[in-house]
Enzyme design. Structure first.
Site, PDB file in Angstrom:
ATOM      1  N   CYS A  47       0.834  -1.203   0.000  1.00 12.16           N
ATOM      2  CA  CYS A  47       0.000   0.000   0.000  1.00 12.16           C
ATOM      3  C   CYS A  47       0.873   1.259   0.000  1.00 12.16           C
ATOM      4  O   CYS A  47       1.497   1.593   1.012  1.00 12.16           O
ATOM      5  CB  CYS A  47      -0.926  -0.019   1.221  1.00 12.16           C
ATOM      6  SG  CYS A  47      -1.816   1.527   1.496  1.00 12.16           S
TER       7      CYS A  47
ATOM      8  N   CYS B 254      -0.128   4.053   2.496  1.00 12.27           N
ATOM      9  CA  CYS B 254       0.212   3.660   3.876  1.00 12.27           C
ATOM     10  C   CYS B 254       1.628   4.121   4.228  1.00 12.27           C
ATOM     11  O   CYS B 254       1.890   4.542   5.361  1.00 12.27           O
ATOM     12  CB  CYS B 254       0.116   2.147   4.043  1.00 12.27           C
ATOM     13  SG  CYS B 254      -1.525   1.454   3.776  1.00 12.27           S
TER      14      CYS B 254
END
Length: 328
Positions: free
Chosen positions: A72, A75
């Site tokens: 991700c 993230c």
């Protein structure tokens, strides 16, 4: 709580209670802190340690649960900022990071649909949350709302405050340096963008200031500071067309009812940063002939107030005088 993050009555996993070996208190290797961080404040939580790391811990401090995964990209942007803000909280906030690839159960129970997703836990329950990578200022506001108190100033806040102080002291080189450094941290933050634009305005670099105004995200167009900057730029353009202050005063000495000269004088005063005199000149026109030139003096006065800001003392005093003239 964000409607996309509604856990309902979330069941708490029982593996930890059923298996003492999974209890972090008895098994210090069950989860690791991030490199170089305080183990009490930032932890890598697991399904087994969730009860201790989040539910129980949230009874004495605010706990943020950060759901992430190695693949991700957002993230990777969000988590370091969360870590920094947690450190600023001086022990009042804990961050529990959960890799959903390795520990999907809690995320499923919380109905997490995409990551990054962050939940705030208090008193054993999730009370708020959001999805996506937010800028630092919004993250700070989220934490402070759920904490019920202020965090210490961030690096961005410190740079902006230093920039404002330098601008106030007319140290424009330092102001440019501080605001530019703040924008390196948060490129779209309106506080730093407006501060840098105001610095350019102060050194008569109006084109550069206008470029910054054009770059401000559309979502911030109604931000009071952005509106003030827009008004300041419009005033700067008008002020370029006015005459010299001394010449305008001489014109008024010959004819005190020369409202155009007094109007231009107000703009010249504004350009010279003589705010009170600018406001007084426009108020004088309103007192003598309120509807002169299709209410031009009142409209210009409102533009000055917008440029100075609602909390400016000159604005406050000017609004009181304007109300007295219009409604007495």
């Amino acid at each position: 709580m964000n409607n996309d993050l509604n856990p309902g009555n979330m069941p708490i996993p029982q593996e930890q209670a059923d298996n003492p070996a999974d209890n972090p208190a008895s098994n210090p290797n069950s989860h690791q802190a991030n490199n170089g961080t305080d183990n009490a404040l930032i932890v890598d939580a697991t399904t087994q340690s969730f009860m201790a790391d989040v539910v129980e811990a949230s009874k004495t401090q605010l706990v943020l649960v950060d759901f992430w995964a190695p693949w991700c990209g957002p993230c990777k942007q969000l988590t370091p900022v969360l870590e920094k803000l947690v450190q600023q909280a001086a022990g009042a906030v804990r961050l529990a990071k959960m890799n959903i690839d390795e520990h999907p159960q809690i995320a499923q129970q919380l109905q997490v649909q995409s990551i990054p997703a962050v939940f705030a836990f208090k008193n054993g329950q999730p009370v708020d949350g959001f999805m996506g990578a937010l800028p630092e200022s919004e993250l700070k506001a989220f934490i402070e709302k759920n904490l019920g108190g202020n965090l210490g100033p961030s690096d961005f806040d410190k740079l902006c405050e230093a920039g404002k102080a330098a601008l106030e002291a007319q140290d424009f080189g330092k102001a440019t340096e501080f605001f530019s450094a703040a924008l390196d941290l948060e490129a779209d933050n309106p506080d730093a963008l407006v501060g840098l634009a105001q610095t350019y305005l102060a050194i008569d670099a109006g084109d550069a200031a206008r470029e910054i105004l054009a770059s401000i995200p559309p979502a911030q167009t109604n931000n009071p500071d952005v509106l003030a900057l827009k008004a300041q730029l419009e005033l700067a353009e008008k002020a370029e067309e006015t005459g010299d202050i001394e010449n305008l005063l001489a014109a008024l000495a010959e004819n005190e009812n020369d409202h155009q000269a007094r109007f231009d004088l107000a703009l010249a005063y504004h350009a010279a940063n003589r705010r009170e005199e600018a406001v007084d000149a426009l108020l004088a026109i309103i007192e003598k002939q309120a509807n002169w030139n299709d209410d031009a003096a009142r409209k210009q006065l409102i533009e000055l107030f917008d440029a100075y800001g609602a909390m400016d003392e000159v604005t406050k005093a000017g609004r009181r005088q304007l109300s007295s003239l219009l409604f007495s």
